[in-house]
Design a protein around this motif. Structure first.
Motif, mmCIF file in Angstrom:
data_model
loop_
_atom_site.group_PDB
_atom_site.id
_atom_site.type_symbol
_atom_site.label_atom_id
_atom_site.label_comp_id
_atom_site.label_asym_id
_atom_site.label_seq_id
_atom_site.Cartn_x
_atom_site.Cartn_y
_atom_site.Cartn_z
ATOM 1 N N ASP A 116 0.855 -1.184 0.000
ATOM 2 C CA ASP A 116 0.000 0.000 0.000
ATOM 3 C C ASP A 116 0.894 1.239 0.000
ATOM 4 O OD1 ASP A 116 -2.303 -1.447 -0.023
ATOM 5 O OD2 ASP A 116 -3.086 -0.684 1.881
ATOM 6 N N HIS A 118 0.976 3.690 2.036
ATOM 7 C CA HIS A 118 1.161 4.316 3.358
ATOM 8 C C HIS A 118 1.734 3.276 4.306
ATOM 9 C CE1 HIS A 118 -3.025 3.465 2.132
ATOM 10 N NE2 HIS A 118 -2.870 2.516 3.046
ATOM 11 N N HIS A 251 1.736 -0.323 8.494
ATOM 12 C CA HIS A 251 0.691 0.143 7.577
ATOM 13 C C HIS A 251 -0.223 1.105 8.340
ATOM 14 C CE1 HIS A 251 -3.529 -0.407 6.035
ATOM 15 N NE2 HIS A 251 -2.930 -0.186 4.888
ATOM 16 N N VAL A 252 -0.581 2.204 7.719
ATOM 17 C CA VAL A 252 -1.530 3.132 8.339
ATOM 18 C C VAL A 252 -2.941 2.582 8.145
ATOM 19 C CG1 VAL A 252 -2.388 5.499 8.435
ATOM 20 C CG2 VAL A 252 -0.025 5.078 7.745
HETATM 21 MN MN MN Z 1 -4.062 0.677 3.147
#
Ligand code: MN
Ligand code: UDP
Length: 464
Positions: A116, A118, A251-252
């Motif tokens: 991802d 972020h 991961h955010v």
């Molecule tokens: Mn995500």
């Protein structure tokens, strides 16, 4: 940029030695309207914390973002980085599935790693993933996903004691790693965990295997369902899916998305979920359809290409997956009934009233629409709706909805198909109609054979 972190999640991971000769990887990051800081945090952590000879390239796929700084500013910025960073632009908003397909097609590493936009990779994140793929090219590997706070952006360790599952609504969920998997690893927590499903955002896969196994379902839009689709496909078609516990990537987890779902969030997710249910879940798709009223009306397009793929790869049935890979699944492999539970005297149905864990189960006029009135009496003799089970812990009730624990105990019910009674084994009492005090909840009474203790367990099917 902050000094590289070295996490001591598991001290025994630090002393592990990996082969020098590992396959290299392309890192594919797709994004739509991502913030500058989180995107660059991801890219920098990949570059700074991956051995240079293992990192073939970074590929950023812009899924038609609307933010200016993601155009020329980003392009100029990445030119100065020490690893080749390629930017690909989707002509129109396509969703993460088709954006990842585009990134994968443009990549040239021996392994493809999806992240991802972020994330933060930690020092040593990559070697364990690549080493596992080198050992077995049909293993698809995920790091442990640590948590980056979406308030403070601080980094917090995730757990190596949970793995991926899903519920009847086909929502991905984390569940405790069961004892059988701990036993298989003989208590060595540095060994990979075989996981029934993956969260989907972060994983590595051998490039050729990605092709062989059918990449992604390009008919899926925007977001959702693709992670379960790929998980089922990997397991059912002869691969395996693992969480490599010595690899950590943050991961955010965001509370809100910075993007829209063209056509409506529910519609998009239902469509994707229907595609995966129709292709991979065989008769077990009924659990999804019966608990999500209305979903059978959602058009899911043409899945014939994916069904042909399943045939060509000679993939195993979903029942095999439930039995061998996910025996602790919320969907029972064997069951007696799936549908309403109707009281013979009052003609009313058990109803969980949309309530959550730890509340009394209700009783209400039967509506025949599935949803809250769907229960399954399973071969393990639990009465469950999704991941909640009818549970009685005191003489004379109440009857509570509790997380199913597969340990029999207070969740064990004996249905007598002749007398139509539901006897709670531990208390030796029978499920009965409501009392005068509360007409909304069933009661527990000594078994008497009265009509109010008779229940019909239906196998209900919802028309398309
Ligand atoms: Mn995500
Ligand atoms: N994404 C995308 N196009 C979309 C939706 C999502 O490129 O239409 C990207 C998104 O920017 C992110 C990744 O796909 O990098 C996964 O999406 P998200 O992080 O929103 O999913 P979550 O982690 O919340 O499941």
């Amino acid at each position: 940029y902050p000094k590289a972190r070295l996490f001591s999640f598991c001290s025994r991971c630090k002393t592990k030695v990996y082969p020098d000769e590992l396959p290299n990887t392309s890192v594919v990051i797709v994004f739509h309207n991502e913030a500058w800081s989180t995107l660059l945090r991801t890219v920098y952590s990949v570059i700074n914390r991956s051995p240079r000879y293992l990192l073939s390239e970074v590929i950023l796929v812009d899924d038609a973002s609307e933010r200016d700084f993601l155009k020329l500013t980003l392009e100029n910025y990445v030119k100065n980085l020490e690893v080749p960073v390629k930017i690909i632009r989707m002509e129109e908003r396509s969703g993460l599935i088709r954006a990842r397909l585009r990134g994968a097609a443009a990549s040239k590493g021996q392994v493809i790693t999806f992240l991802d936009a972020h994330c933060e990779c930690t020092l040593g994140w990559l070697e364990p993933l690549l080493a596992r793929i080198k050992e077995d090219r049909k293993t698809v590997v995920c790091p442990i996903i640590d948590v980056i706070s979406d308030d403070t952006f601080e980094y917090m360790a995730g757990s190596d004691m949970t793995y991926g599952g899903f519920n009847w609504k086909l929502n991905f969920r984390w569940y405790p790693v069961p004892q059988r998997e701990m036993d298989r690893r003989k208590g060595d927590r540095t060994l990979p965990v075989r996981t029934p499903t993956m969260a989907g955002g972060l994983f590595s896969i051998d490039r050729n295997y990605f092709e062989e196994i059918g990449t992604y379902d390009a008919g899926m839009d925007i977001w959702g369902g693709e992670n379960l689709e790929m998980s089922f496909r990997i397991w059912q078609c002869g691969g395996s899916l693992e969480i490599v516990t010595c690899s950590h990537v943050g991961h955010v987890f965001r509370k809100a998305t910075p993007y829209t779902f063209p056509g409506g969030t529910g519609h998009v997710i239902n469509k994707n979920n229907r595609r995966l249910a129709e292709v991979w879940m065989d008769e077990f798709k009924d659990f999804f359809y019966i608990i999500s009223p209305g979903v059978v009306k959602v058009d899911y397009g043409d899945v014939s290409v994916r069904k042909t793929l399943r045939e060509n790869l000679k993939c195993k049935p979903f029942s095999w997956y439930l039995e061998n890979i996910y025996p602790d699944s919320q969907i029972p492999r064997r069951y007696y009934s799936l549908g309403e539970i109707r009281n013979v005297e009052t003609n009313q149905c058990l109803d969980n009233m949309g309530r959550k864990e730890n509340e009394k189960v209700g009783i209400f006029n039967c509506h025949g629409m599935g949803g809250n009135q769907v229960f399954s009496y399973t071969a393990d003799k639990e009465i469950r709706t999704d991941d909640l089970c009818l549970d009685v812990s005191r003489l004379s009730g109440p009857v509570i909805m509790l997380k199913c624990h597969h340990m029999r105990g207070n969740q064990l019910w004996e249905y007598d198909a002749e007398r139509l009674t539901l006897r709670h084994v531990n208390s030796n009492q029978c499920l009965d109609e409501p009392s005068e005090e509360d007409k909304m909840v069933p009661t527990m009474q000594d078994c008497s054979g009265s009509r109010s203790q008779q229940w019909l367990l239906r196998n209900m099917t919802l028309g398309a």
